[in-house]
Design an enzyme around this catalytic site. Structure first.
Site, PDB file in Angstrom:
ATOM      1  CD  GLU A  93       3.755   5.825 -55.283  1.00  0.00           C
ATOM      2  OE1 GLU A  93       4.994   5.989 -55.238  1.00  0.00           O
ATOM      3  OE2 GLU A  93       3.119   5.211 -54.414  1.00  0.00           O
ATOM      4  CB  CYS A 106       8.189  15.181 -58.025  1.00  0.00           C
ATOM      5  SG  CYS A 106       9.211  13.829 -58.629  1.00  0.00           S
ATOM      6  CB  CYS A 113      11.858   3.311 -64.690  1.00  0.00           C
ATOM      7  SG  CYS A 113      13.217   4.140 -65.537  1.00  0.00           S
ATOM      8  CB  CYS A 117      19.154   3.428 -61.508  1.00  0.00           C
ATOM      9  SG  CYS A 117      19.137   4.408 -63.026  1.00  0.00           S
ATOM     10  CB  CYS A 120      16.114   3.620 -58.632  1.00  0.00           C
ATOM     11  SG  CYS A 120      14.481   4.280 -59.018  1.00  0.00           S
ATOM     12  CB  CYS A 336      14.921  11.254 -55.133  1.00  0.00           C
ATOM     13  SG  CYS A 336      15.442  11.193 -56.807  1.00  0.00           S
TER      14      CYS A 336
END
Ligand code: SF4
Length: 361
Positions: A93, A106, A113, A117, A120, A336
Protein backbone atom coordinates in the site's frame (compact mmCIF):
# COMPACT_ATOMS: atom_id res chain seq x y z
CA UNK A 1 15.97 -18.92 -16.57
CA UNK A 2 17.98 -15.89 -17.67
CA UNK A 3 17.78 -12.99 -15.24
CA UNK A 4 16.21 -9.98 -16.95
CA UNK A 5 17.10 -6.52 -15.75
CA UNK A 6 14.23 -4.23 -14.76
CA UNK A 7 14.66 -0.97 -16.66
CA UNK A 8 12.72 0.88 -13.94
CA UNK A 9 15.19 -0.25 -11.26
CA UNK A 10 18.34 1.01 -12.99
CA UNK A 11 20.10 4.29 -12.34
CA UNK A 12 21.02 6.24 -15.45
CA UNK A 13 24.66 5.10 -15.41
CA UNK A 14 23.51 1.48 -15.06
CA UNK A 15 21.21 1.93 -18.04
CA UNK A 16 24.18 3.23 -20.02
CA UNK A 17 26.20 0.13 -19.11
CA UNK A 18 23.33 -2.18 -19.99
CA UNK A 19 22.92 -0.54 -23.39
CA UNK A 20 26.65 -0.54 -24.11
CA UNK A 21 26.81 -4.24 -23.21
CA UNK A 22 24.20 -4.86 -25.90
CA UNK A 23 25.92 -2.83 -28.59
CA UNK A 24 23.67 0.24 -28.25
CA UNK A 25 24.86 3.85 -27.87
CA UNK A 26 24.99 5.02 -24.27
CA UNK A 27 23.19 8.28 -24.95
CA UNK A 28 19.86 6.47 -25.30
CA UNK A 29 20.02 5.83 -21.54
CA UNK A 30 18.88 9.36 -20.75
CA UNK A 31 15.95 9.15 -23.15
CA UNK A 32 14.83 5.83 -21.65
CA UNK A 33 15.23 7.13 -18.10
CA UNK A 34 13.15 10.22 -18.93
CA UNK A 35 10.41 8.17 -20.56
CA UNK A 36 10.09 5.95 -17.50
CA UNK A 37 10.59 8.33 -14.61
CA UNK A 38 9.59 11.74 -15.94
CA UNK A 39 6.84 10.83 -18.36
CA UNK A 40 5.59 7.68 -16.64
CA UNK A 41 5.47 5.33 -19.64
CA UNK A 42 5.27 1.64 -18.84
CA UNK A 43 5.99 0.10 -22.24
CA UNK A 44 9.16 0.54 -24.34
CA UNK A 45 6.98 0.65 -27.46
CA UNK A 46 5.68 4.04 -26.26
CA UNK A 47 9.22 5.54 -26.31
CA UNK A 48 8.64 7.08 -29.70
CA UNK A 49 11.96 8.87 -30.10
CA UNK A 50 13.84 5.56 -30.02
CA UNK A 51 14.34 3.51 -33.15
CA UNK A 52 12.09 0.52 -33.72
CA UNK A 53 14.97 -1.96 -33.32
CA UNK A 54 15.99 -0.55 -29.96
CA UNK A 55 12.38 -0.52 -28.74
CA UNK A 56 12.06 -4.16 -29.71
CA UNK A 57 15.36 -5.03 -28.04
CA UNK A 58 14.21 -3.33 -24.84
CA UNK A 59 10.95 -5.30 -24.89
CA UNK A 60 12.70 -8.58 -25.69
CA UNK A 61 15.64 -8.37 -23.32
CA UNK A 62 14.47 -6.31 -20.34
CA UNK A 63 11.54 -6.02 -17.98
CA UNK A 64 9.89 -2.69 -17.27
CA UNK A 65 8.10 -3.45 -14.02
CA UNK A 66 5.41 -1.07 -12.83
CA UNK A 67 3.22 -1.70 -9.77
CA UNK A 68 -0.38 -2.15 -10.86
CA UNK A 69 -3.15 -0.23 -9.11
CA UNK A 70 -5.63 -2.77 -7.75
CA UNK A 71 -7.71 -0.36 -5.71
CA UNK A 72 -7.84 3.33 -4.91
CA UNK A 73 -9.75 4.64 -1.87
CA UNK A 74 -10.22 8.29 -1.07
CA UNK A 75 -10.80 9.52 2.45
CA UNK A 76 -13.14 12.37 3.33
CA UNK A 77 -10.03 14.52 3.99
CA UNK A 78 -8.62 13.85 0.49
CA UNK A 79 -6.05 11.27 1.58
CA UNK A 80 -5.93 8.54 -1.05
CA UNK A 81 -4.74 5.01 -0.38
CA UNK A 82 -3.53 2.82 -3.23
CA UNK A 83 -3.40 -0.96 -3.10
CA UNK A 84 -0.69 -2.00 -5.56
CA UNK A 85 0.16 -5.40 -7.01
CA UNK A 86 3.78 -6.19 -7.79
CA UNK A 87 4.99 -8.39 -10.65
CA UNK A 88 5.05 -11.51 -8.45
CA UNK A 89 1.49 -10.89 -7.20
CA UNK A 90 2.51 -9.51 -3.78
CA UNK A 91 0.58 -6.50 -2.60
CA UNK A 92 1.65 -3.27 -0.92
CA UNK A 93 0.00 0.00 0.00
CA UNK A 94 1.05 3.57 -0.71
CA UNK A 95 -0.73 6.73 0.35
CA UNK A 96 -1.13 10.24 -1.04
CA UNK A 97 -1.67 12.87 1.66
CA UNK A 98 -2.64 16.28 0.25
CA UNK A 99 -2.13 19.74 1.73
CA UNK A 100 0.00 19.09 4.79
CA UNK A 101 0.64 21.90 3.52
CA UNK A 102 2.87 20.11 0.98
CA UNK A 103 1.65 17.23 -1.16
CA UNK A 104 3.10 14.05 0.30
CA UNK A 105 3.50 10.45 -0.85
CA UNK A 106 3.93 7.85 1.88
CA UNK A 107 5.56 4.79 0.34
CA UNK A 108 6.54 1.28 1.38
CA UNK A 109 9.96 -0.35 1.38
CA UNK A 110 9.03 -3.97 2.18
CA UNK A 111 6.12 -6.35 1.82
CA UNK A 112 5.15 -6.49 5.51
CA UNK A 113 7.70 -5.66 8.20
CA UNK A 114 10.00 -7.68 10.44
CA UNK A 115 10.09 -5.14 13.27
CA UNK A 116 6.81 -6.18 14.88
CA UNK A 117 6.12 -2.96 16.77
CA UNK A 118 3.35 -3.74 19.22
CA UNK A 119 0.99 -0.96 18.10
CA UNK A 120 1.33 -1.47 14.33
CA UNK A 121 -0.90 -3.50 12.03
CA UNK A 122 1.81 -3.85 9.39
CA UNK A 123 4.09 -5.36 12.02
CA UNK A 124 1.51 -8.06 12.64
CA UNK A 125 1.99 -9.30 9.05
CA UNK A 126 5.65 -10.11 9.60
CA UNK A 127 8.06 -9.73 6.69
CA UNK A 128 7.37 -11.30 3.33
CA UNK A 129 10.14 -9.79 1.22
CA UNK A 130 12.13 -6.65 0.52
CA UNK A 131 11.03 -4.38 -2.29
CA UNK A 132 13.49 -3.72 -5.10
CA UNK A 133 14.69 -0.19 -5.82
CA UNK A 134 12.45 -0.21 -8.90
CA UNK A 135 9.43 -1.15 -6.80
CA UNK A 136 10.15 1.52 -4.17
CA UNK A 137 10.65 4.30 -6.73
CA UNK A 138 7.85 2.80 -8.85
CA UNK A 139 5.24 3.62 -6.21
CA UNK A 140 6.01 7.32 -6.60
CA UNK A 141 5.92 7.06 -10.39
CA UNK A 142 2.55 5.29 -10.31
CA UNK A 143 0.94 7.60 -7.75
CA UNK A 144 2.22 10.73 -9.52
CA UNK A 145 0.87 9.45 -12.84
CA UNK A 146 -2.49 8.36 -11.40
CA UNK A 147 -2.94 11.71 -9.69
CA UNK A 148 -1.72 13.81 -12.62
CA UNK A 149 1.23 15.02 -10.53
CA UNK A 150 4.25 14.08 -12.67
CA UNK A 151 5.07 17.80 -12.95
CA UNK A 152 4.11 18.76 -9.38
CA UNK A 153 6.45 19.27 -6.43
CA UNK A 154 5.79 16.81 -3.65
CA UNK A 155 7.40 15.34 -0.57
CA UNK A 156 8.07 11.68 0.10
CA UNK A 157 7.98 9.95 3.46
CA UNK A 158 9.33 6.42 3.83
CA UNK A 159 6.75 5.54 6.45
CA UNK A 160 4.56 2.99 4.65
CA UNK A 161 4.96 -0.73 5.06
CA UNK A 162 8.41 -1.86 6.14
CA UNK A 163 11.54 -0.55 7.84
CA UNK A 164 13.63 1.28 5.23
CA UNK A 165 16.95 0.66 6.98
CA UNK A 166 16.19 -3.08 6.99
CA UNK A 167 16.27 -2.82 3.17
CA UNK A 168 19.11 -0.34 2.98
CA UNK A 169 20.67 -0.77 -0.46
CA UNK A 170 17.39 -0.87 -2.37
CA UNK A 171 16.04 2.11 -0.44
CA UNK A 172 19.10 4.25 -1.08
CA UNK A 173 19.15 3.28 -4.74
CA UNK A 174 15.46 4.20 -5.05
CA UNK A 175 16.21 7.61 -3.53
CA UNK A 176 18.98 8.15 -6.09
CA UNK A 177 16.59 7.23 -8.92
CA UNK A 178 13.95 9.59 -7.52
CA UNK A 179 16.48 12.41 -7.11
CA UNK A 180 17.83 12.17 -10.69
CA UNK A 181 17.25 15.47 -12.47
CA UNK A 182 16.21 13.61 -15.62
CA UNK A 183 13.45 11.83 -13.75
CA UNK A 184 11.13 13.08 -11.02
CA UNK A 185 13.98 15.14 -9.50
CA UNK A 186 12.82 14.80 -5.90
CA UNK A 187 15.54 16.39 -3.83
CA UNK A 188 16.58 14.33 -0.77
CA UNK A 189 15.68 17.42 1.26
CA UNK A 190 12.06 16.64 0.42
CA UNK A 191 12.36 13.02 1.55
CA UNK A 192 12.02 11.81 5.13
CA UNK A 193 13.24 8.38 6.12
CA UNK A 194 11.63 6.99 9.25
CA UNK A 195 13.39 4.23 11.19
CA UNK A 196 13.02 2.37 14.47
CA UNK A 197 16.82 2.45 14.71
CA UNK A 198 18.63 -0.35 12.88
CA UNK A 199 21.94 0.94 14.16
CA UNK A 200 24.52 -0.43 11.69
CA UNK A 201 22.43 0.93 8.81
CA UNK A 202 21.88 4.24 10.62
CA UNK A 203 25.65 4.62 11.03
CA UNK A 204 26.03 3.90 7.31
CA UNK A 205 23.35 6.44 6.45
CA UNK A 206 25.37 9.05 8.36
CA UNK A 207 28.20 8.63 5.83
CA UNK A 208 26.10 9.00 2.66
CA UNK A 209 27.05 11.99 0.51
CA UNK A 210 23.40 12.94 0.11
CA UNK A 211 20.90 11.90 2.71
CA UNK A 212 17.20 12.30 3.40
CA UNK A 213 15.73 13.90 6.50
CA UNK A 214 15.74 11.54 9.43
CA UNK A 215 12.82 10.55 11.65
CA UNK A 216 13.34 8.20 14.58
CA UNK A 217 10.41 6.11 15.78
CA UNK A 218 11.16 6.44 19.48
CA UNK A 219 7.81 5.72 21.18
CA UNK A 220 9.18 5.10 24.66
CA UNK A 221 11.49 6.59 27.27
CA UNK A 222 12.74 3.49 29.06
CA UNK A 223 14.68 0.49 27.79
CA UNK A 224 12.25 -1.95 29.43
CA UNK A 225 9.15 -0.48 27.85
CA UNK A 226 10.74 0.09 24.46
CA UNK A 227 11.85 -3.57 24.47
CA UNK A 228 8.13 -4.40 24.47
CA UNK A 229 6.80 -1.68 22.17
CA UNK A 230 9.61 -1.70 19.60
CA UNK A 231 11.28 -5.12 19.88
CA UNK A 232 14.41 -4.15 17.87
CA UNK A 233 15.31 -2.25 21.06
CA UNK A 234 16.41 -5.57 22.58
CA UNK A 235 19.21 -5.59 20.00
CA UNK A 236 19.93 -1.88 19.60
CA UNK A 237 18.91 -0.16 22.82
CA UNK A 238 17.54 3.31 23.44
CA UNK A 239 20.80 4.67 24.83
CA UNK A 240 22.84 3.47 21.83
CA UNK A 241 20.20 4.83 19.47
CA UNK A 242 20.24 8.27 21.05
CA UNK A 243 24.06 8.28 21.10
CA UNK A 244 23.96 7.54 17.35
CA UNK A 245 21.53 10.45 16.91
CA UNK A 246 23.93 12.75 18.78
CA UNK A 247 26.66 11.78 16.29
CA UNK A 248 24.40 12.02 13.24
CA UNK A 249 25.49 14.85 10.92
CA UNK A 250 22.43 17.07 11.08
CA UNK A 251 22.80 20.08 8.81
CA UNK A 252 22.33 23.65 9.94
CA UNK A 253 18.67 24.56 10.33
CA UNK A 254 17.67 20.90 10.21
CA UNK A 255 16.57 18.61 13.01
CA UNK A 256 15.94 14.94 13.63
CA UNK A 257 12.24 14.24 14.14
CA UNK A 258 11.43 11.93 17.04
CA UNK A 259 8.11 10.21 16.48
CA UNK A 260 6.25 9.22 19.61
CA UNK A 261 3.05 7.20 19.29
CA UNK A 262 0.87 7.95 22.31
CA UNK A 263 -0.77 4.97 23.98
CA UNK A 264 -3.29 5.69 26.69
CA UNK A 265 -1.95 4.89 30.16
CA UNK A 266 1.21 3.30 28.75
CA UNK A 267 3.71 5.96 27.65
CA UNK A 268 1.74 9.21 27.98
CA UNK A 269 2.31 10.23 31.60
CA UNK A 270 3.98 13.49 32.79
CA UNK A 271 6.93 11.35 33.99
CA UNK A 272 7.34 10.01 30.44
CA UNK A 273 7.31 13.56 29.10
CA UNK A 274 9.97 14.71 31.57
CA UNK A 275 12.12 11.65 30.81
CA UNK A 276 11.81 12.42 27.11
CA UNK A 277 13.08 15.96 27.70
CA UNK A 278 16.14 14.57 29.50
CA UNK A 279 16.79 11.91 26.85
CA UNK A 280 16.80 14.42 24.01
CA UNK A 281 19.16 16.82 25.74
CA UNK A 282 22.00 17.75 23.38
CA UNK A 283 20.29 16.47 20.22
CA UNK A 284 19.08 18.86 17.55
CA UNK A 285 15.62 17.38 17.35
CA UNK A 286 11.91 17.94 17.50
CA UNK A 287 9.12 15.68 18.69
CA UNK A 288 6.08 14.64 16.70
CA UNK A 289 3.37 13.19 18.95
CA UNK A 290 1.15 10.63 17.24
CA UNK A 291 -1.99 9.79 19.21
CA UNK A 292 -2.62 6.12 18.39
CA UNK A 293 -4.79 5.19 15.41
CA UNK A 294 -6.80 2.46 17.08
CA UNK A 295 -7.44 -0.77 15.18
CA UNK A 296 -8.84 -4.21 15.89
CA UNK A 297 -6.03 -6.48 17.01
CA UNK A 298 -3.98 -3.65 18.49
CA UNK A 299 -4.09 -3.93 22.30
CA UNK A 300 -3.90 -0.20 23.05
CA UNK A 301 -6.17 2.82 23.04
CA UNK A 302 -5.79 6.43 22.03
CA UNK A 303 -5.28 8.87 24.89
CA UNK A 304 -7.68 11.77 25.41
CA UNK A 305 -6.81 15.15 23.89
CA UNK A 306 -6.23 16.42 27.44
CA UNK A 307 -3.54 13.83 28.09
CA UNK A 308 -1.90 14.54 24.73
CA UNK A 309 -1.96 18.29 25.33
CA UNK A 310 -0.56 17.94 28.84
CA UNK A 311 2.32 15.83 27.48
CA UNK A 312 2.98 18.35 24.69
CA UNK A 313 2.93 21.26 27.14
CA UNK A 314 5.61 19.69 29.36
CA UNK A 315 7.87 19.25 26.33
CA UNK A 316 7.26 22.80 25.14
CA UNK A 317 7.79 24.25 28.62
CA UNK A 318 11.24 22.63 28.63
CA UNK A 319 12.20 24.10 25.27
CA UNK A 320 11.51 21.03 23.12
CA UNK A 321 9.86 21.77 19.76
CA UNK A 322 6.76 19.63 19.61
CA UNK A 323 3.87 19.05 17.23
CA UNK A 324 0.83 16.82 17.49
CA UNK A 325 0.02 14.99 14.29
CA UNK A 326 -3.47 15.37 13.02
CA UNK A 327 -4.17 11.92 11.68
CA UNK A 328 -5.21 11.70 8.05
CA UNK A 329 -7.16 9.03 6.21
CA UNK A 330 -8.37 7.18 9.30
CA UNK A 331 -11.69 6.31 7.66
CA UNK A 332 -9.87 4.30 4.97
CA UNK A 333 -7.19 2.84 7.26
CA UNK A 334 -4.47 4.85 5.56
CA UNK A 335 -3.15 6.37 8.76
CA UNK A 336 0.25 5.61 10.21
CA UNK A 337 0.62 2.00 11.33
CA UNK A 338 -2.62 0.97 9.61
CA UNK A 339 -1.23 -0.23 6.30
CA UNK A 340 -1.90 -3.89 5.84
CA UNK A 341 -2.83 -5.81 2.72
CA UNK A 342 -6.08 -7.73 2.36
CA UNK A 343 -4.43 -11.14 2.57
CA UNK A 344 -3.01 -10.31 5.99
CA UNK A 345 -6.15 -8.68 7.35
CA UNK A 346 -7.61 -11.99 8.42
CA UNK A 347 -4.64 -12.86 10.62
CA UNK A 348 -5.42 -13.44 14.27
CA UNK A 349 -4.61 -10.51 16.59
CA UNK A 350 -1.19 -10.51 18.23
CA UNK A 351 -2.24 -12.14 21.45
CA UNK A 352 1.29 -12.80 22.61
CA UNK A 353 2.22 -9.16 22.36
CA UNK A 354 -0.99 -8.13 24.05
CA UNK A 355 -0.11 -10.37 26.98
CA UNK A 356 3.45 -9.06 27.06
CA UNK A 357 2.24 -5.48 27.05
CA UNK A 358 -0.28 -5.90 29.81
CA UNK A 359 2.49 -7.48 31.88
CA UNK A 360 4.68 -4.49 31.13
CA UNK A 361 2.25 -1.80 32.27
S1 SF4 B 1 5.82 0.81 13.05
FE1 SF4 B 1 7.10 0.72 11.17
S2 SF4 B 1 8.89 -0.46 11.82
FE2 SF4 B 1 7.30 -0.86 13.36
S3 SF4 B 1 6.25 -2.73 12.64
FE3 SF4 B 1 5.12 -0.95 11.80
S4 SF4 B 1 5.99 -0.66 9.75
FE4 SF4 B 1 7.45 -1.92 10.89
Amino acid sequence: MEHRLDLAGLEEHELEQALAGRGQPRFHARQIFQWIHKRGVTDPEAMTDLGRDLRRQLSDEFDLLTPEVLRREQSSDGTTKFLLRLADGKQIESVYIPDTPAQTFCISTQVGCAMRCAFCLTGKMGIDRNLTAGEIAGQVRVLARELGMLDTRFNIVLMGMGEPLHNYEATMKALRILADEHGLAVSPRRVTLSTVGVLPALEKLATEPVMPNLAISLHSTTEEQRDLLVPINRKYGLKELLDACRRFPVKRRERITFEYVMLDGVNDTPEDARRLVRLLHGIRGKVNLLPLNEAAGIPFTRPSDDRVNRFARILADHGVTVSVRKSRGRDIRAACGQLITESARTDSPGKRLATLMSAGR
